[in-house]
Design a protein around this motif. Structure first.
Motif, PDB file in Angstrom:
ATOM      1  N   THR A 106       0.022  -1.059  -5.032  1.00  0.00           N
ATOM      2  CA  THR A 106      -0.989  -0.180  -4.445  1.00  0.00           C
ATOM      3  C   THR A 106      -2.242  -0.277  -5.298  1.00  0.00           C
ATOM      4  N   ILE A 126      -6.824   4.539  -6.095  1.00  0.00           N
ATOM      5  CA  ILE A 126      -7.387   5.338  -5.005  1.00  0.00           C
ATOM      6  C   ILE A 126      -8.502   6.229  -5.549  1.00  0.00           C
ATOM      7  N   TYR A 127      -9.659   6.136  -4.934  1.00  0.00           N
ATOM      8  CA  TYR A 127     -10.801   6.972  -5.281  1.00  0.00           C
ATOM      9  C   TYR A 127     -10.578   8.359  -4.693  1.00  0.00           C
ATOM     10  N   LYS A 128     -11.020   9.378  -5.396  1.00  0.00           N
ATOM     11  CA  LYS A 128     -10.873  10.745  -4.904  1.00  0.00           C
ATOM     12  C   LYS A 128     -11.512  10.880  -3.522  1.00  0.00           C
ATOM     13  N   CYS A 148     -10.080   9.357  -0.820  1.00  0.00           N
ATOM     14  CA  CYS A 148      -9.589   8.229  -0.002  1.00  0.00           C
ATOM     15  C   CYS A 148      -8.075   8.289   0.198  1.00  0.00           C
ATOM     16  N   GLU A 149      -7.439   9.358  -0.230  1.00  0.00           N
ATOM     17  CA  GLU A 149      -5.972   9.439  -0.185  1.00  0.00           C
ATOM     18  C   GLU A 149      -5.415   9.293   1.232  1.00  0.00           C
ATOM     19  N   LYS A 150      -6.112   9.830   2.221  1.00  0.00           N
ATOM     20  CA  LYS A 150      -5.597   9.828   3.590  1.00  0.00           C
ATOM     21  C   LYS A 150      -6.151   8.685   4.446  1.00  0.00           C
ATOM     22  N   GLU A 151      -7.014   7.871   3.854  1.00  0.00           N
ATOM     23  CA  GLU A 151      -7.622   6.759   4.600  1.00  0.00           C
ATOM     24  C   GLU A 151      -6.605   5.648   4.843  1.00  0.00           C
ATOM     25  N   LYS A 161      -7.489   1.893   2.162  1.00  0.00           N
ATOM     26  CA  LYS A 161      -7.896   2.515   0.908  1.00  0.00           C
ATOM     27  C   LYS A 161      -8.854   1.646   0.090  1.00  0.00           C
ATOM     28  N   CYS A 192     -12.327   2.054   1.588  1.00  0.00           N
ATOM     29  CA  CYS A 192     -12.816   3.383   1.237  1.00  0.00           C
ATOM     30  C   CYS A 192     -13.239   3.417  -0.235  1.00  0.00           C
ATOM     31  N   PHE A 229      -9.410   8.402 -11.029  1.00  0.00           N
ATOM     32  CA  PHE A 229      -8.754   7.736  -9.906  1.00  0.00           C
ATOM     33  C   PHE A 229      -7.258   8.051  -9.902  1.00  0.00           C
ATOM     34  N   VAL A 230      -6.620   7.832  -8.756  1.00  0.00           N
ATOM     35  CA  VAL A 230      -5.171   7.749  -8.708  1.00  0.00           C
ATOM     36  C   VAL A 230      -4.883   6.305  -9.111  1.00  0.00           C
TER      37      VAL A 230
END
Length: 145
Positions: free
Chosen positions: A27, A30-32, A34-37, A40, A43, A109-110
């Motif tokens: 994975t 993930i930018y704050k 963009c979690e549900k995009e 990713k 985004c 970021f995640v």
């Protein structure tokens, strides 16, 4: 002796087949926001570009000729989701400092993962910044001065 060698070759071949059949799941960081995009990565790129567009201040840069300046940024997003190993190449020292300032404003970021384990991910970002000539501020005289 030949039987033992053939047996070893067969066992080694089986191990290679098993190693190839393991699925590696990756994975991207993930930018704050963009979690549900669905996409990713797209985004992530949009958010980074938007961040630079909104936060980069070219009017703070002095003694630089006007025009489009190219800035190259390479960094890692570490296992904690923080920017690490930052390298910036720009035609002017003030552009490098401003780029560093803007990068420090990016939220955590995640982190990216490989097989569900956090990992460091390298990212490169080329930027093109337009530096405009500063117009001298004119003081208007009012009729009562």
């Amino acid at each position: 002796m030949k039987k033992i060698i053939y047996l070893l070759i067969i066992l080694l071949s089986i191990n290679k087949i098993d190693a190839q059949s393991e699925e590696i799941t990756e994975t991207f960081p993930i930018y704050k926001g963009c979690e549900k995009e669905k996409n990713k990565r797209k985004c992530f790129s949009k958010k980074i570009n938007s961040h630079f567009l909104n936060k980069f201040r070219t009017n703070q840069i002095k003694n630089i000729t006007p025009g489009i300046k190219k800035i190259y940024i390479i960094f890692s997003i570490n296992k904690m989701g923080e920017i690490d190993n930052l390298k910036i190449r720009a035609p002017h020292k003030d552009l490098e400092l401003e780029t560093k300032r803007v990068l420090q404003l990016i939220p955590k970021f995640v982190p990216g993962t490989i097989n569900n384990k956090p990992t460091s991910v390298k990212y490169s970002l080329p930027l093109a910044v337009r530096v405009e000539m500063k117009k001298p501020h004119k003081i208007r005289k009012t009729p009562w001065q």
